[in-house]
Design an enzyme around this catalytic site. Structure first.
Site: not given
Ligand code: NAD
Length: 251
Positions: A152, A155-156
């Site tokens: 991860y 990727a990020k």
């Molecule tokens: P989440 O798991 O609640 O939602 C992610 C969504 O992406 C889901 O609806 C899932 O179905 C969809 N998804 C997964 N794989 C997919 C694919 N192959 N094609 C289409 N859709 C797909 O996650 P979140 O917490 O809302 O995170 C959203 C973004 O923010 C992500 O990129 C995550 O890495 C990033 N992020 C989140 C946090 C956090 O603390 N929550 C922190 C830093 C970065």
């Protein structure tokens, strides 16, 4: 002004993506709500429509080139040419390096990086033709390194290099490309992490908040506000940037 008021948000069924989709709809965009299946998208679409906005459910796996092509075409045909793209879809497959499988590595790199690549390559066709566009990529504080997240964090961090390169290539077409690097945001993703490490989510959030300068965890709306800023006309001189939205400074 923007040539088109159409946005696509990936991973918009829930969490950060859903909040971004709702916010862009409030800002006046017709939003392609993209997630793994159309059915996944129905709550976000209904919320936008109930608030008087326009939204379309689009089912696609962002790491699949054929599905991405079909999904972007569908948005262009039914809503209009996309001007804004938010590459938000993401997954976690955390494990320490010695326990990390090749599938854990490939899946995470494919959804985040290959997904953002395929979506951006498709959407930029419309943006360059219009001479206006906004791409916003979701990075993370984990880009700076985080135990158990070799896949991860790679990727990020990759999302940041991808962002800067696209900003350089696409700037002359009136397209800006920026990244948001969230810290701890309260979503199903962080709830799943708490479950995996065997800590009650409320306690997990309290522990995280104590280490954050503003003394709270983030909400999806905190990220939506930054995405809204990047999507605006007036932010056209901000490109290739990574903004940490984490309640405090990053190292
Ligand atoms: P989440 O798991 O609640 O939602 C992610 C969504 O992406 C889901 O609806 C899932 O179905 C969809 N998804 C997964 N794989 C997919 C694919 N192959 N094609 C289409 N859709 C797909 O996650 P979140 O917490 O809302 O995170 C959203 C973004 O923010 C992500 O990129 C995550 O890495 C990033 N992020 C989140 C946090 C956090 O603390 N929550 C922190 C830093 C970065």
């Amino acid at each position: 002004m923007a040539q088109s008021r159409v946005a696509i948000v990936t991973g918009a069924a829930r969490g950060i993506g859903a909040a971004v989709a709702k916010r862009l709809a409030e800002d006046g965009y017709a939003v392609g709500v993209l997630d793994l299946t159309e059915d996944h998208c129905k709550d976000t679409v209904a919320a936008i429509q109930q608030a008087g906005g326009t939204a379309l459910a689009v089912g696609a796996d962002v790491s699949n080139a054929d599905q991405v092509t079909a999904a972007v075409s569908k948005v262009a045909e039914e809503l209009g040419p996309p001007a804004v793209l938010v590459n938000n879809a993401g997954i976690l497959r955390d494990n320490l390096l010695f326990k990390m499988s090749e599938d854990d590595w490939d899946l995470v790199l494919n959804v985040h990086l290959r997904g953002a690549f395929l979506m951006s390559r498709e959407v930029q066709k419309y943006q360059t033709e219009a001479g206006w566009g906004r791409i916003v990529n979701l990075s993370s504080t984990s880009a700076l390194g985080n135990r158990g997240q070799a896949n991860y964090s790679a990727a990020k961090a990759g999302m940041q290099g991808f962002t800067k390169t696209l900003a350089i290539e696409l700037g002359k077409f009136g397209i800006t490309v920026n990244a948001i690097a969230p810290g701890f945001i309260e979503t199903d993703m962080t709830a799943a992490t708490a479950e995996r490490v065997g800590v009650d989510f409320e306690q997990f959030k309290q522990g995280a908040a104590a280490a954050i300068p503003v003394q709270r965890v983030g909400q999806p709306e905190d990220i939506a506000a930054m995405a809204s800023f990047f999507a605006r006309e007036e932010s056209g001189f901000v490109s290739g940037q990574v903004i940490y939205v984490a309640g405090g400074p990053q190292d």
